[in-house]
Design a protein around this motif. Structure first.
Motif, PDB file in Angstrom:
ATOM      1  N   THR A  28      41.553  38.927  54.621  1.00  0.00           N
ATOM      2  CA  THR A  28      40.870  39.304  53.500  1.00  0.00           C
ATOM      3  C   THR A  28      41.535  40.080  52.887  1.00  0.00           C
ATOM      4  O   THR A  28      41.075  41.239  52.961  1.00  0.00           O
ATOM      5  CB  THR A  28      39.453  38.462  53.394  1.00  0.00           C
ATOM      6  N   TYR A  29      42.358  39.502  51.730  1.00  0.00           N
ATOM      7  CA  TYR A  29      43.121  40.878  51.291  1.00  0.00           C
ATOM      8  C   TYR A  29      42.388  41.054  49.509  1.00  0.00           C
ATOM      9  O   TYR A  29      41.746  39.753  49.457  1.00  0.00           O
ATOM     10  CB  TYR A  29      43.976  40.676  50.625  1.00  0.00           C
ATOM     11  N   GLU A  30      42.126  41.587  49.165  1.00  0.00           N
ATOM     12  CA  GLU A  30      42.175  42.236  47.976  1.00  0.00           C
ATOM     13  C   GLU A  30      43.853  42.466  47.475  1.00  0.00           C
ATOM     14  O   GLU A  30      44.509  43.507  47.225  1.00  0.00           O
ATOM     15  CB  GLU A  30      41.469  43.375  47.166  1.00  0.00           C
ATOM     16  N   ARG A  31      44.066  41.574  45.907  1.00  0.00           N
ATOM     17  CA  ARG A  31      45.651  41.716  45.479  1.00  0.00           C
ATOM     18  C   ARG A  31      45.348  42.367  43.848  1.00  0.00           C
ATOM     19  O   ARG A  31      43.861  41.547  43.475  1.00  0.00           O
ATOM     20  CB  ARG A  31      45.990  40.147  45.426  1.00  0.00           C
ATOM     21  N   VAL A  32      45.845  43.645  43.665  1.00  0.00           N
ATOM     22  CA  VAL A  32      45.940  44.447  42.630  1.00  0.00           C
ATOM     23  C   VAL A  32      47.172  44.252  41.839  1.00  0.00           C
ATOM     24  O   VAL A  32      48.267  45.336  42.739  1.00  0.00           O
ATOM     25  CB  VAL A  32      45.145  45.480  42.553  1.00  0.00           C
ATOM     26  N   TYR A  33      47.326  44.014  40.570  1.00  0.00           N
ATOM     27  CA  TYR A  33      48.126  44.284  39.541  1.00  0.00           C
ATOM     28  C   TYR A  33      47.730  45.422  39.245  1.00  0.00           C
ATOM     29  O   TYR A  33      46.074  45.599  38.777  1.00  0.00           O
ATOM     30  CB  TYR A  33      48.134  43.416  38.976  1.00  0.00           C
ATOM     31  N   SER A  63      43.693  44.706  37.146  1.00  0.00           N
ATOM     32  CA  SER A  63      43.178  42.531  37.808  1.00  0.00           C
ATOM     33  C   SER A  63      43.252  42.450  38.950  1.00  0.00           C
ATOM     34  O   SER A  63      44.336  42.625  40.145  1.00  0.00           O
ATOM     35  CB  SER A  63      44.376  41.562  36.908  1.00  0.00           C
ATOM     36  N   LYS A  64      42.309  42.470  39.515  1.00  0.00           N
ATOM     37  CA  LYS A  64      41.910  41.773  41.121  1.00  0.00           C
ATOM     38  C   LYS A  64      41.611  40.326  41.267  1.00  0.00           C
ATOM     39  O   LYS A  64      41.052  39.833  40.526  1.00  0.00           O
ATOM     40  CB  LYS A  64      40.674  42.865  41.504  1.00  0.00           C
ATOM     41  N   THR A  65      42.472  40.277  42.380  1.00  0.00           N
ATOM     42  CA  THR A  65      41.941  38.714  42.862  1.00  0.00           C
ATOM     43  C   THR A  65      41.608  38.681  44.547  1.00  0.00           C
ATOM     44  O   THR A  65      42.778  39.485  44.957  1.00  0.00           O
ATOM     45  CB  THR A  65      43.129  38.156  43.113  1.00  0.00           C
ATOM     46  N   LYS A  66      40.636  38.417  44.643  1.00  0.00           N
ATOM     47  CA  LYS A  66      41.126  37.874  46.629  1.00  0.00           C
ATOM     48  C   LYS A  66      41.416  36.919  47.127  1.00  0.00           C
ATOM     49  O   LYS A  66      41.683  35.797  46.777  1.00  0.00           O
ATOM     50  CB  LYS A  66      39.227  37.502  47.298  1.00  0.00           C
ATOM     51  N   MET A  67      42.049  36.938  48.212  1.00  0.00           N
ATOM     52  CA  MET A  67      43.299  36.253  49.176  1.00  0.00           C
ATOM     53  C   MET A  67      42.817  35.863  50.375  1.00  0.00           C
ATOM     54  O   MET A  67      42.021  37.009  50.977  1.00  0.00           O
ATOM     55  CB  MET A  67      44.418  36.549  48.948  1.00  0.00           C
ATOM     56  N   GLN A  68      42.753  35.321  50.979  1.00  0.00           N
ATOM     57  CA  GLN A  68      42.536  35.008  52.411  1.00  0.00           C
ATOM     58  C   GLN A  68      44.021  34.251  52.623  1.00  0.00           C
ATOM     59  O   GLN A  68      44.712  33.383  52.399  1.00  0.00           O
ATOM     60  CB  GLN A  68      41.293  34.267  52.549  1.00  0.00           C
ATOM     61  N   LEU A  69      44.518  34.836  54.134  1.00  0.00           N
ATOM     62  CA  LEU A  69      44.996  34.756  55.088  1.00  0.00           C
ATOM     63  C   LEU A  69      45.227  33.726  56.414  1.00  0.00           C
ATOM     64  O   LEU A  69      43.917  34.347  57.263  1.00  0.00           O
ATOM     65  CB  LEU A  69      46.204  35.469  55.687  1.00  0.00           C
ATOM     66  N   PHE A  70      44.861  32.581  56.606  1.00  0.00           N
ATOM     67  CA  PHE A  70      44.532  31.889  57.968  1.00  0.00           C
ATOM     68  C   PHE A  70      45.757  32.026  58.669  1.00  0.00           C
ATOM     69  O   PHE A  70      47.005  31.200  58.220  1.00  0.00           O
ATOM     70  CB  PHE A  70      44.315  30.647  57.676  1.00  0.00           C
ATOM     71  N   PHE A  71      45.697  32.251  59.898  1.00  0.00           N
ATOM     72  CA  PHE A  71      46.551  32.670  60.765  1.00  0.00           C
ATOM     73  C   PHE A  71      46.134  31.499  62.235  1.00  0.00           C
ATOM     74  O   PHE A  71      45.331  32.092  62.678  1.00  0.00           O
ATOM     75  CB  PHE A  71      47.301  33.850  60.888  1.00  0.00           C
ATOM     76  N   GLY A 192      53.106  50.777  43.375  1.00  0.00           N
ATOM     77  CA  GLY A 192      52.205  50.792  43.490  1.00  0.00           C
ATOM     78  C   GLY A 192      52.057  49.756  42.317  1.00  0.00           C
ATOM     79  O   GLY A 192      50.390  49.796  41.027  1.00  0.00           O
ATOM     80  N   ASP A 193      53.123  49.407  41.942  1.00  0.00           N
ATOM     81  CA  ASP A 193      52.486  48.149  40.655  1.00  0.00           C
ATOM     82  C   ASP A 193      51.593  46.905  41.040  1.00  0.00           C
ATOM     83  O   ASP A 193      50.794  46.623  40.416  1.00  0.00           O
ATOM     84  CB  ASP A 193      53.965  47.463  40.315  1.00  0.00           C
ATOM     85  N   PHE A 194      52.224  46.404  42.498  1.00  0.00           N
ATOM     86  CA  PHE A 194      51.174  45.417  42.787  1.00  0.00           C
ATOM     87  C   PHE A 194      50.611  45.748  44.508  1.00  0.00           C
ATOM     88  O   PHE A 194      51.438  45.964  45.335  1.00  0.00           O
ATOM     89  CB  PHE A 194      52.185  43.519  42.577  1.00  0.00           C
ATOM     90  N   VAL A 195      49.845  45.695  44.852  1.00  0.00           N
ATOM     91  CA  VAL A 195      49.321  46.641  45.876  1.00  0.00           C
ATOM     92  C   VAL A 195      48.129  44.662  46.161  1.00  0.00           C
ATOM     93  O   VAL A 195      47.156  45.425  45.852  1.00  0.00           O
ATOM     94  CB  VAL A 195      48.555  47.413  45.730  1.00  0.00           C
ATOM     95  N   ILE A 196      48.276  44.692  48.212  1.00  0.00           N
ATOM     96  CA  ILE A 196      47.554  43.803  48.718  1.00  0.00           C
ATOM     97  C   ILE A 196      47.197  44.188  49.813  1.00  0.00           C
ATOM     98  O   ILE A 196      48.273  44.987  50.077  1.00  0.00           O
ATOM     99  CB  ILE A 196      47.926  42.349  48.314  1.00  0.00           C
TER     100      ILE A 196
END
Length: 250
Positions: A28-33, A63-71, A192-196
């Protein structure tokens, strides 16, 4: 000392092929613009306009969003953690845009489903990993010792920095980035513009979570036609004094 750690990490990478054969799970990631930083790179804005934007937004430009990577050892799928986006206060919510990045490492193929520019596109092509340069730097990301690799997005003219975990020896990662000898746990676009950043890592069977939707609708593209579309959109937007990244992934 750093050089010693670097050699140890490389040794561990070569010693883990057996683990890779059975490893699967969810990151699970936090994606931040950081929008004021993104606006500071728009060449059509004057310095006064850039300063005004930064002053207006202050520290509230995220601007924050939760993302997920299944592997699994052979596949990965990256998408939103939830179909619904919700404001931090919980006062309003919205439907997330279509956004799925699926890779089959065994077949060396991929399917990317992206809603942008007012429609949904389906990008199907063979896997083409970025040209990474691994550097002699390490740091801890969510309890995992990670090594730094860098590359460049030549279409968007962006510097990409990725921190990958040597103890998670699968060539997966968030967004359109992969191809390192470990899962990418932190991705930094343009300093740092866009960090995950990985906030949670669970090793467990992923089951159907890694599968693509049974019905995929959208305009079909290859990598080449996708890059041409993005390049044209950025060029046209800049000429029209519009921020191109409101309607495409950064």
């Amino acid at each position: 000392m750093k050089f010693k750690h670097f050699n140890i990490a490389l040794f561990l990478l070569m010693a883990l092929p057996g683990l890779c054969q059975t490893m699967e799970g969810v990151v699970t990631y936090e994606r931040v613009y950081h929008w004021s930083k993104i606006y500071s790179r728009l060449t059509f804005l004057s310095q006064e306009e850039k300063d005004r934007i930064k002053l207006t937004w202050g520290n509230d430009d995220e601007s924050k969003t939760k993302m997920q990577l299944f592997f699994t050892p052979n596949q990965s799928k990256y998408t939103y953690a939830s179909d619904q986006g919700t404001s931090e206060s919980g006062s309003y919510s919205w439907r997330q845009e279509d956004y799925i990045i699926f890779r089959d490492y065994e077949k060396e193929s991929k399917v990317e489903i992206m809603e942008m520019l007012g429609k949904t596109y389906v990008i199907e092509d063979s896997l083409r990993a970025p040209r990474w340069k691994v550097l002699n730097q390490i740091k801890d990301v969510n309890g995992h010792v990670c090594m730094l690799a860098v590359t460049e997005d030549t279409v968007k003219k962006q510097k990409i920095s990725a921190w990958f975990a040597h103890d998670l020896p699968i060539s997966a990662g968030p967004e359109r980035y992969f191809g390192l000898p470990g899962i990418i746990l932190e991705l930094d676009v343009n300093e740092g513009d866009f960090v995950i950043t990985a906030t949670n890592i669970e090793l467990k069977p992923v089951g159907e979570g890694i599968q693509l939707p049974k019905k995929i609708k959208g305009k079909k593209l290859t990598d080449a036609s996708y890059e041409e579309l993005i390049s044209t959109h950025i060029s046209d937007s800049m000429k029209s004094h519009r921020n191109p990244y409101w309607s495409i992934p950064y």
